[in-house]
Scaffold this active site. Structure first.
Site, mmCIF file in Angstrom:
data_model
loop_
_atom_site.group_PDB
_atom_site.id
_atom_site.type_symbol
_atom_site.label_atom_id
_atom_site.label_comp_id
_atom_site.label_asym_id
_atom_site.label_seq_id
_atom_site.Cartn_x
_atom_site.Cartn_y
_atom_site.Cartn_z
ATOM 1 N N GLY A 140 48.594 29.306 43.749
ATOM 2 C CA GLY A 140 48.287 30.779 43.071
ATOM 3 C C GLY A 140 49.493 31.315 42.511
ATOM 4 O O GLY A 140 50.019 30.735 41.895
ATOM 5 N N LEU A 141 49.540 32.844 42.626
ATOM 6 C CA LEU A 141 50.609 33.371 41.892
ATOM 7 C C LEU A 141 50.529 33.144 40.583
ATOM 8 O O LEU A 141 51.691 32.946 39.931
ATOM 9 C CB LEU A 141 51.916 33.050 42.617
ATOM 10 C CG LEU A 141 52.099 33.714 43.972
ATOM 11 C CD1 LEU A 141 53.556 33.321 44.579
ATOM 12 C CD2 LEU A 141 52.074 35.239 44.096
ATOM 13 N N CYS A 142 49.587 32.979 40.004
ATOM 14 C CA CYS A 142 49.558 32.893 38.281
ATOM 15 C C CYS A 142 48.290 33.703 37.852
ATOM 16 O O CYS A 142 47.459 33.333 36.926
ATOM 17 C CB CYS A 142 49.306 31.546 38.025
ATOM 18 S SG CYS A 142 48.255 30.421 38.977
ATOM 19 N N GLY A 143 48.360 35.115 38.279
ATOM 20 C CA GLY A 143 47.585 36.047 37.511
ATOM 21 C C GLY A 143 46.037 35.564 37.808
ATOM 22 O O GLY A 143 45.623 35.216 38.922
#
Lengths: 376, 132
Positions: A140-143
């Site tokens: 995750g952590l990709c918008g």
């Protein structure tokens, strides 16, 4: 207790200086005190965030934690930037292969135009069941990268349901896997894991699966859903029809429009004035003529049979690579905005912290002065 | 005349240099290619490629693909290629055993197709080692 009341009263004093009667009343009623922090915030209209109510120690802790978070996001941004470069290299390394492949396929096709070919991978059947290969990221952590693609998949599923066509999912990447695992009503054929750098082996696993599904006539059409890399700030979730392959060596989208020809696009990450930018050049592979005396060792159909799986593989590999590049680019921009936000939050928090500290010191001085006065 | 061999996989260029002679397993059997060979196009089976270089034979396991020969240039496009010397014998042997077991367990058309392919790949890798 009285001491803390005093400091609070002092800190809110400047905003109440025009109504001194009010301040006296509030001193008598300490339970109303928190409401005095609101005027402090209104005297600073440039700050739109809600006022921060907490003690000095909590503020210090919050500043530290924001600092840490900012360091992490900054590091993740840099890592993503470096890996975009690596993803780019992988694409470049694969180019001699895909170029030669397209060239050969083009030429053989020319020679086979006149013949009636019947290769299993190009056979168009009436569509009763469709396999959707959904390529998501592992992390995750990709918008909105993963969400966008999953939404696209959901939309396609709804569309297929509307048409009364059965479907099955082949999920690639951890994020997609967890999504579909939580929704048991969506039929999933296989869960596959993505990796840090897509290799031919992973593409092969997907291709094998797709191939056997299609050849055994379990499905009549295979669609590939992945995120196309447009630029560092833009990527589009797209749907490509993978099988049946059109014998011309083109990839067509759902409506039959050609979305991929012999043209090969290459994206390049460069630094321009200290900023990362992306250059894309379109390379048209020159197609030199085959020598006309070229013999086919086997039946042309057999050769096409050997070529098309290769083509299928390179298509899947390319999609995996593009998807990875998009993920990294999305992470890069998400992390860079997170870093910016953390910086601003840190600034605001230290402003509040300094104000409170000053107020406390002033209060202490007043106490000392008052005490000294009383002793005289 | 010199003969140039170029083995390409989707990941990288596995081989790009001059050779003396190669023996290639095509769909219709093995063929040997010497300099000045007639231009042909052929499908390459899952099998072994033998390369003669400085009077030494090198084996390579090819995972199916396509070859084009012409003008003393051989271009082989394959899904995967491994040099015999790079394959771990124990690992290859194990994979072969697993593949054999899987084939005997396979049910239905689709599983049989998959198991057969896996078995052929595994067998080729083992052969590539034992050839040396």
């Amino acid at each position: 207790m009285a001491c803390s009341n005093l400091t609070m009263w002092v800190s809110s004093k400047p905003s109440l200086s025009d109504a001194s009667g009010l301040s006296f009343r509030s001193f008598l009623n300490p339970f109303q005190l928190p409401s005095h922090n609101t005027p402090t915030a209104t005297c600073n209209p440039s700050r739109s965030v809600t006022p921060i109510h907490c003690g000095l120690r909590e503020l210090r802790e919050r500043i530290d934690s924001v600092k840490n978070t900012q360091k992490i996001t900054e590091a993740m941004k840099l890592v993503a930037a470096a890996r975009v470069r690596r993803a780019q290299e992988a694409v470049v390394n694969g180019r001699p292969f895909s170029e030669t492949l397209v060239e050969v396929l083009y030429n053989i096709n020319e020679q086979l135009q006149t013949e009636d070919i019947d290769a299993p991978l190009t056979k168009v059947r009436t569509v009763k069941k469709v396999a959707l290969v959904v390529v998501t990221g592992d992390r995750g952590l990709c918008g909105s990268f993963n969400n966008q693609l999953i939404k696209k998949a959901e939309a396609r599923i709804a569309e297929l349901k509307g048409l009364g066509v059965e479907y099955t999912i082949i999920s690639v990447g951890k994020k997609g896997n967890t999504y579909f695992l939580r929704r048991p009503y969506i039929p999933v054929d296989k869960f596959l894991d993505g990796s840090n750098l897509p290799t031919a082996k992973e593409a092969q696993t997907i291709a094998d699966d797709v191939f056997s599904l299609f050849v055994s006539e379990e499905v009549d059409k295979v669609e590939l859903l992945y995120t196309k890399f447009v630029s560092l700030v833009k990527s589009d979730p797209v749907i490509h029809t993978l099988l049946p392959l059109s014998p011309k060596g083109e990839v067509c989208d759902v409506n039959g429009n050609c979305v991929d020809a012999a043209e090969d696009e290459l994206f390049r990450l460069t630094t321009k004035e200290g900023k990362l930018t992306v250059e894309r050049d379109t390379v048209r592979t020159p197609t030199p003529d085959f020598s006309p005396i070229l013999q086919f060792e086997q039946d042309p159909v057999q050769i096409l049979d050997a070529l098309l799986p290769l083509y299928l593989n390179s298509q899947i590999l390319r999609a995996l690579q593009e998807s990875l590049a998009s993920e990294l680019a999305a992470r890069m921009s998400a992390m860079s905005s997170a870093t910016d936000n953390a910086n601003e939050l840190k600034k605001n928090l230290s402003l509040v912290y300094n104000r409170q500290r000053q107020a406390k010191i002033t209060g202490e001085i007043l106490e000392i002065v008052a005490g000294a006065n009383a002793q005289i | 005349m010199t003969l140039n061999l170029c083995v390409l996989t989707p990941n990288r260029i596995v081989w790009d240099s001059e050779v003396k002679e190669i023996i290639l397993s095509t769909n219709s059997g093995q063929i040997g290619i010497l300099p000045n060979h007639a231009p042909i196009a052929t499908a390459v089976d899952i099998g072994i490629l033998r390369i003669c270089l400085n009077d030494q034979w090198i084996t390579m396991a090819l995972m199916g693909g396509f070859a084009r020969i012409g003008n003393n240039e051989i271009t082989i496009l394959v899904n995967d290629a491994e040099k015999g010397s790079d394959i771990d014998p124990q690992e290859a042997q194990q994979t072969l055993e697993i593949a054999e077991a899987n084939l005997s367990k396979a049910e239905g058309k689709r599983q049989t197709i998959e198991a057969n392919l896996a078995l052929r790949r595994a067998r080729t890798r083992v052969e590539a080692i034992t050839m040396i």
